[in-house]
Design a protein around this motif. Structure first.
Motif, PDB file in Angstrom:
ATOM      1  N   MET A 202       0.812  -1.206   0.000  1.00  0.00           N
ATOM      2  CA  MET A 202       0.000   0.000   0.000  1.00  0.00           C
ATOM      3  C   MET A 202       0.853   1.267   0.000  1.00  0.00           C
ATOM      4  SD  MET A 202      -3.260  -0.760   2.481  1.00  0.00           S
ATOM      5  CE  MET A 202      -2.282  -1.373   3.854  1.00  0.00           C
ATOM      6  N   TYR A 203       1.941   1.271   0.773  1.00  0.00           N
ATOM      7  CA  TYR A 203       2.722   2.502   0.942  1.00  0.00           C
ATOM      8  C   TYR A 203       4.200   2.330   0.619  1.00  0.00           C
ATOM      9  CZ  TYR A 203      -1.565   3.917   3.229  1.00  0.00           C
ATOM     10  OH  TYR A 203      -2.876   4.199   3.488  1.00  0.00           O
ATOM     11  N   GLY A 204       4.556   1.186   0.048  1.00  0.00           N
ATOM     12  CA  GLY A 204       5.921   1.030  -0.428  1.00  0.00           C
ATOM     13  C   GLY A 204       6.822   0.174   0.422  1.00  0.00           C
ATOM     14  N   ASN A 205       6.445  -0.108   1.667  1.00  0.00           N
ATOM     15  CA  ASN A 205       7.319  -0.901   2.537  1.00  0.00           C
ATOM     16  C   ASN A 205       7.442  -2.346   2.042  1.00  0.00           C
ATOM     17  OD1 ASN A 205       8.105   1.015   4.630  1.00  0.00           O
ATOM     18  ND2 ASN A 205       5.930   1.039   5.160  1.00  0.00           N
ATOM     19  N   THR A 206       6.332  -2.952   1.666  1.00  0.00           N
ATOM     20  CA  THR A 206       6.374  -4.335   1.188  1.00  0.00           C
ATOM     21  C   THR A 206       7.076  -4.409  -0.166  1.00  0.00           C
ATOM     22  OG1 THR A 206       4.229  -4.621   2.296  1.00  0.00           O
ATOM     23  CG2 THR A 206       5.001  -6.428   0.922  1.00  0.00           C
ATOM     24  N   GLN A 207       6.964  -3.363  -0.958  1.00  0.00           N
ATOM     25  CA  GLN A 207       7.693  -3.328  -2.226  1.00  0.00           C
ATOM     26  C   GLN A 207       9.197  -3.358  -1.979  1.00  0.00           C
ATOM     27  OE1 GLN A 207       6.643  -0.221  -4.997  1.00  0.00           O
ATOM     28  NE2 GLN A 207       8.660  -0.259  -5.952  1.00  0.00           N
ATOM     29  N   ARG A 208       9.679  -2.572  -0.997  1.00  0.00           N
ATOM     30  CA  ARG A 208      11.115  -2.585  -0.688  1.00  0.00           C
ATOM     31  C   ARG A 208      11.550  -3.957  -0.187  1.00  0.00           C
ATOM     32  NH1 ARG A 208       9.784   2.789   0.426  1.00  0.00           N
ATOM     33  NH2 ARG A 208       9.022   2.345   2.525  1.00  0.00           N
TER      34      ARG A 208
ATOM     35  N   ILE B  54       7.426 -16.561  -5.288  1.00  0.00           N
ATOM     36  CA  ILE B  54       7.476 -15.923  -3.973  1.00  0.00           C
ATOM     37  C   ILE B  54       6.388 -14.868  -3.910  1.00  0.00           C
ATOM     38  CG2 ILE B  54       8.858 -14.603  -2.334  1.00  0.00           C
ATOM     39  CD1 ILE B  54      11.365 -15.820  -3.565  1.00  0.00           C
ATOM     40  N   LEU B  55       5.496 -15.009  -2.946  1.00  0.00           N
ATOM     41  CA  LEU B  55       4.401 -14.065  -2.742  1.00  0.00           C
ATOM     42  C   LEU B  55       4.652 -13.272  -1.471  1.00  0.00           C
ATOM     43  CD1 LEU B  55       1.315 -16.382  -3.487  1.00  0.00           C
ATOM     44  CD2 LEU B  55       2.667 -15.040  -5.109  1.00  0.00           C
ATOM     45  N   GLY B  56       4.488 -11.966  -1.556  1.00  0.00           N
ATOM     46  CA  GLY B  56       4.635 -11.101  -0.386  1.00  0.00           C
ATOM     47  C   GLY B  56       3.498 -10.108  -0.314  1.00  0.00           C
ATOM     48  N   SER B  57       2.962  -9.895   0.883  1.00  0.00           N
ATOM     49  CA  SER B  57       1.809  -9.001   0.994  1.00  0.00           C
ATOM     50  C   SER B  57       1.794  -8.277   2.325  1.00  0.00           C
ATOM     51  CB  SER B  57       0.506  -9.795   0.842  1.00  0.00           C
ATOM     52  OG  SER B  57      -0.622  -8.964   1.012  1.00  0.00           O
ATOM     53  N   CYS B  58       1.292  -7.063   2.268  1.00  0.00           N
ATOM     54  CA  CYS B  58       0.954  -6.366   3.502  1.00  0.00           C
ATOM     55  C   CYS B  58      -0.344  -6.953   4.056  1.00  0.00           C
ATOM     56  CB  CYS B  58       0.776  -4.876   3.223  1.00  0.00           C
ATOM     57  SG  CYS B  58      -0.490  -4.511   1.985  1.00  0.00           S
TER      58      CYS B  58
ATOM     59  N   ASN C  61      -6.807  -6.948   9.193  1.00  0.00           N
ATOM     60  CA  ASN C  61      -6.610  -8.255   9.836  1.00  0.00           C
ATOM     61  C   ASN C  61      -6.671  -9.413   8.843  1.00  0.00           C
ATOM     62  OD1 ASN C  61      -6.400  -7.103  12.427  1.00  0.00           O
ATOM     63  ND2 ASN C  61      -8.625  -7.043  12.610  1.00  0.00           N
ATOM     64  N   ASN C  62      -6.454  -9.117   7.595  1.00  0.00           N
ATOM     65  CA  ASN C  62      -6.474 -10.144   6.567  1.00  0.00           C
ATOM     66  C   ASN C  62      -5.326  -9.848   5.603  1.00  0.00           C
ATOM     67  OD1 ASN C  62      -7.369 -12.163   4.657  1.00  0.00           O
ATOM     68  ND2 ASN C  62      -9.424 -11.937   5.512  1.00  0.00           N
ATOM     69  N   ILE C  63      -5.450 -10.289   4.367  1.00  0.00           N
ATOM     70  CA  ILE C  63      -4.404 -10.068   3.375  1.00  0.00           C
ATOM     71  C   ILE C  63      -4.871  -9.000   2.384  1.00  0.00           C
ATOM     72  CG2 ILE C  63      -5.131 -11.763   1.620  1.00  0.00           C
ATOM     73  CD1 ILE C  63      -2.138 -12.724   1.640  1.00  0.00           C
TER      74      ILE C  63
ATOM     75  N   SER D 168       3.965  -8.356   5.786  1.00  0.00           N
ATOM     76  CA  SER D 168       4.195  -7.177   6.618  1.00  0.00           C
ATOM     77  C   SER D 168       2.880  -6.776   7.279  1.00  0.00           C
ATOM     78  CB  SER D 168       4.739  -6.022   5.773  1.00  0.00           C
ATOM     79  OG  SER D 168       3.769  -5.585   4.841  1.00  0.00           O
ATOM     80  N   TYR D 169       3.002  -6.008   8.373  1.00  0.00           N
ATOM     81  CA  TYR D 169       1.805  -5.522   9.054  1.00  0.00           C
ATOM     82  C   TYR D 169       2.152  -4.263   9.822  1.00  0.00           C
ATOM     83  CZ  TYR D 169       3.704  -7.618  13.344  1.00  0.00           C
ATOM     84  OH  TYR D 169       4.497  -7.938  14.424  1.00  0.00           O
TER      85      TYR D 169
END
Length: 403
Positions: A262-268, A309-313, A317-319, A345-346
């Motif tokens: 959503m805000y770039g942290n998971t992208q990094r 490889i899957l990564g998500s914020c 309380n979900n994905i 990430s959360y």
């Protein structure tokens, strides 16, 4: 006869298909950046026989091609190998032109013709392995259920060794002046669009596709006439082998990383994972932002690459919802031969990693043990952990290649 808009395939067989450069989403889901062709074929002789139709709004061009070939003679038979509307919705206008037309189909097509078009008359019903003589042409029909509808079948003409294969061996993209495999650079554009077509449309029925491919692979085939994509006259074995490899999901030793941020942290974090994959010796790496990449291309790459490889914020309380939709589609695909990695990430409460774990457990995926879950922005130590996830994936893939 001077051919202006049709193409002669061989004696008494003509290509009368049309290009659709208007539709942007196939089945209202799959992107068509270069459109799609609806292929139809017309056999002449003692009787005139049409193999499959076209989509309703293209039927005017289709009928002009029928007129060009028949030169005022009647159309006697229509063979419906697959009744999906992109290959049948022009039927009302065709029947208004040729009311005495007889329709050749199988028993599973009969109720669909009734439900879609209120057609019940002038039907000739054929069964698996049955041969039928229409004028001076004789055909044998083979049922190929769930490739990719239950009524799907193919039609083979032994005399000319021609297979009319419906959606099997098809691909996205229009035919731009050339219709034959030896007239195009297939390994360039058409290869990727054929691969994406198979994975998006047929992939979830890979087991049924393998059965169908085995059935048609035993035939002596010199020409393949599918309802999408190029006509195979030079090297039909190539497309048979390509479809077989896709149905068996023969992956390549690379990694696709798909992230939702959503805000770039998971992208990094995804960038750190990719760096680890590269450090581990893998050279074929793709990264997709799930919010910007259509599902069609995501599914194509997960089917293609050994490492996924899957990564998500986390989200409420979900994905992240787009990742949830992708996982639902991946569940339908019944994929095999992949190695899976996950990171999440959360901000204040998790959710993403719980969904990833449930997804992995339900499908019994071959999953890497390291599964980083990071709060907020990743620290230096957590970046190293993400890189190690990438290195682990690379090691697993390269060890498999060496085995």
């Amino acid at each position: 006869m001077e051919q202006l808009f049709t193409e002669k395939i061989h004696d008494n067989l003509y290509y009368i298909g049309v290009n659709d450069r208007i539709t942007t989403l196939f089945e209202r889901m799959w992107p068509l950046p270069d459109g799609v062709a609806y292929n139809s074929y017309l056999l002449t002789g003692e009787k005139s026989i049409c193999m499959d139709l076209v989509k309703d709004f293209t039927v005017k061009d289709f009928l002009s091609k029928v007129d060009e070939v028949l030169e005022g003679k009647p159309l006697d038979y229509l063979v419906i190998n697959h009744v999906e509307p992109d290959h049948s919705s022009g039927i009302d206008e065709v029947l208004s032109r040729y009311p005495d037309l007889h329709i050749v189909c199988n028993k599973k097509t009969v109720p669909m013709l009734k439900n879609y078009y209120n057609i019940e008359d002038n039907l000739i019903v054929v069964g698996d392995g049955e041969s039928l003589k229409l004028g001076d042409h004789e055909f044998t029909f083979y049922m190929t259920p769930m490739v990719h509808w239950p009524e799907s079948m193919v039609c083979y003409e032994p005399a000319t060794k021609t297979l009319f294969s419906q959606d099997i061996f098809g691909g996205f993209g229009t035919l731009n002046g050339a219709i034959f495999d030896d007239q195009v650079k297939f390994n360039d554009y058409y290869h990727s669009e054929t691969t994406r077509y198979f994975i998006n449309i047929v992939g979830k029925y890979a087991t049924q596709a393998l059965r169908a491919l085995k059935k048609v692979g035993e035939l002596d085939i010199e020409t393949i006439c599918p309802v999408h994509g190029v006509v195979w006259r030079s090297n039909p074995r190539f497309i048979i082998d390509l479809y077989t490899a896709l149905a068996e999901q023969k992956t390549v030793p690379g990694v696709v990383i798909i992230f939702g941020s959503m805000y770039g942290n998971t992208q990094r974090m995804a960038e750190a994972v990719a760096k680890g994959v590269a450090e581990g010796g893998i050279t074929d790496i793709r990264i997709h932002d799930i919010a910007n990449t259509p599902q069609s291309y995501l599914l194509a790459d997960t089917w293609k690459y050994r490492g996924v490889i899957l990564g998500s914020c986390s989200y409420n309380n979900n994905i992240f919802p787009p990742m949830s939709f992708l996982m639902e589609e991946l569940h339908h695909q019944k994929m095999k031969n992949n190695i899976w990695g996950f990171f999440g990430s959360y901000s204040w409460s998790g959710g993403a990693m719980k969904r990833f774990k449930a997804f992995s457990d339900e499908l019994k995926l071959d999953t890497l043990s390291l599964q980083p879950e990071i709060q907020g922005a990743a620290t230096k130590e957590e970046i190293e952990q993400l890189k190690e996830l990438g290195r682990q994936m690379a090691r697993r893939i390269l060890e498999g290649d060496e085995a």
